[in-house]
Design an enzyme around this catalytic site. Structure first.
Site, short mmCIF file in Angstrom:
data_model
loop_
_atom_site.label_atom_id
_atom_site.label_comp_id
_atom_site.label_asym_id
_atom_site.label_seq_id
_atom_site.Cartn_x
_atom_site.Cartn_y
_atom_site.Cartn_z
N ASP A 117 38.77 43.51 35.67
CA ASP A 117 37.72 43.93 34.75
C ASP A 117 36.38 43.75 35.47
O ASP A 117 36.00 44.59 36.28
CB ASP A 117 37.88 43.08 33.48
CG ASP A 117 36.87 43.37 32.40
OD1 ASP A 117 36.16 44.38 32.49
OD2 ASP A 117 36.77 42.59 31.44
N ASP A 137 46.85 39.42 26.53
CA ASP A 137 46.74 38.76 25.23
C ASP A 137 45.37 38.93 24.58
O ASP A 137 44.36 39.20 25.26
CB ASP A 137 46.96 37.26 25.41
CG ASP A 137 45.79 36.60 26.17
OD1 ASP A 137 45.51 37.03 27.29
OD2 ASP A 137 45.16 35.68 25.62
N GLY A 194 48.87 36.42 32.36
CA GLY A 194 48.88 37.85 32.05
C GLY A 194 49.78 38.70 32.92
O GLY A 194 50.33 39.70 32.46
N PHE A 242 39.09 46.89 25.22
CA PHE A 242 39.89 45.67 25.21
C PHE A 242 41.32 46.01 24.80
O PHE A 242 41.55 46.62 23.75
CB PHE A 242 39.30 44.61 24.27
CG PHE A 242 40.03 43.31 24.37
CD1 PHE A 242 39.81 42.46 25.45
CD2 PHE A 242 40.99 42.96 23.42
CE1 PHE A 242 40.52 41.27 25.57
CE2 PHE A 242 41.70 41.77 23.54
CZ PHE A 242 41.46 40.93 24.62
P1 IMP Z 1 37.75 39.63 35.34
O1 IMP Z 1 37.59 38.31 36.01
O2 IMP Z 1 36.59 39.99 34.47
O3 IMP Z 1 38.12 40.77 36.29
O4 IMP Z 1 38.91 39.50 34.29
C1 IMP Z 1 40.20 39.39 34.67
C2 IMP Z 1 41.05 38.67 33.64
O5 IMP Z 1 40.52 38.75 32.30
C3 IMP Z 1 42.38 39.35 33.58
O6 IMP Z 1 43.28 38.80 34.52
C4 IMP Z 1 42.81 39.13 32.15
O7 IMP Z 1 43.48 37.90 32.05
C5 IMP Z 1 41.52 39.09 31.37
N1 IMP Z 1 41.21 40.41 30.79
C6 IMP Z 1 40.33 41.34 31.23
N2 IMP Z 1 40.29 42.43 30.46
C7 IMP Z 1 41.19 42.20 29.46
C8 IMP Z 1 41.65 42.98 28.33
O8 IMP Z 1 41.23 44.12 28.06
N3 IMP Z 1 42.60 42.39 27.56
C9 IMP Z 1 43.10 41.15 27.80
N4 IMP Z 1 42.73 40.40 28.84
C10 IMP Z 1 41.78 40.92 29.67
MG MG Z 2 44.90 37.65 34.47
#
Ligand code: IMP
Ligand code: MG
Length: 183
Positions: free
Chosen positions: A111, A167, A53, A160
């Site tokens: 996130d 993606d 990403g 999202f």
């Molecule tokens: P976390 O571990 O929940 O903080 O998520 C982080 C990873 O989830 C990011 O590096 C993204 O690859 C993916 N991600 C989180 N939110 C989104 C979104 O809204 N769209 C797409 N990918 C996301």
């Molecule tokens: Mg990521």
């Protein structure tokens, strides 16, 4: 710039135009240039791009930062479809020789923070001198972890999104603006 795009079964609408993203990246790069101005060729900063990403964000940062650095990558993953699974898997391990280095983790989006917590833990185990987080996006309402987010280019609500590297089940990374799920 299309107002709506369809990826797999879902429709997304325009959310953050490219010019606005680039301006936010300009500002973050400026801060990095100030904070890392003392880096030397003998002790370069490690820019650790989290695949897949963050590739576009990392490339845009690379065009703007001027201090000595080495570009490295690794891949942790926690998302399936439009939901975080809560389980972080290592798909491409961290690079070797990180001991004593200053590292900037380059993330597309924070996130729940599960990924960034796992990443910080892995870097601690590697005995880095310093690890900071530089993320393009932050879902501020969702993030409740203790890891400090040193550089945040943009904050967004808990929606999202796709585009600019992000993606939906692997599609949409090559859209130059950011789109949000149209519900
Ligand atoms: P976390 O571990 O929940 O903080 O998520 C982080 C990873 O989830 C990011 O590096 C993204 O690859 C993916 N991600 C989180 N939110 C989104 C979104 O809204 N769209 C797409 N990918 C996301
Ligand atoms: Mg990521």
């Amino acid at each position: 710039m299309e107002n709506k795009v369809k990826l797999h079964d879902k429709t997304f609408k325009l959310f953050i135009p490219n010019e606005q993203i680039e301006k936010a990246i300009d500002a973050v790069a400026e801060r990095l240039n100030q904070d890392y101005a003392q880096a030397t060729d003998e002790d370069p900063v490690i820019l650790l791009c989290t695949l897949n990403g963050a590739v576009i964000f990392a490339a845009e940062l690379l065009k703007r930062v001027h201090f000595p650095l080495e570009l490295k990558a690794c891949k942790l993953s926690s998302y399936e479809g439009t939901q975080s699974t809560g389980v972080v898997k290592t798909e491409v391990p961290l690079p070797a020789h990180l001991e004593g280095k200053r590292v900037i983790i380059v993330e597309d989006i924070v996130d729940t923070g599960n990924t960034i917590v796992a990443m910080s833990q892995l870097l601690k185990e590697r005995k880095v001198k310093d690890a900071r987080v530089c993320t393009m996006l932050l879902k501020k309402e969702v993030y409740k972890k203790d890891v400090k987010l040193d550089y945040v280019a943009m904050e967004i609500p808990n929606r999202f999104i796709v585009g600019f590297g992000l993606d939906y089940d692997e599609l949409g990374r090559n859209i130059k603006d950011i789109y949000v799920l149209d519900e």
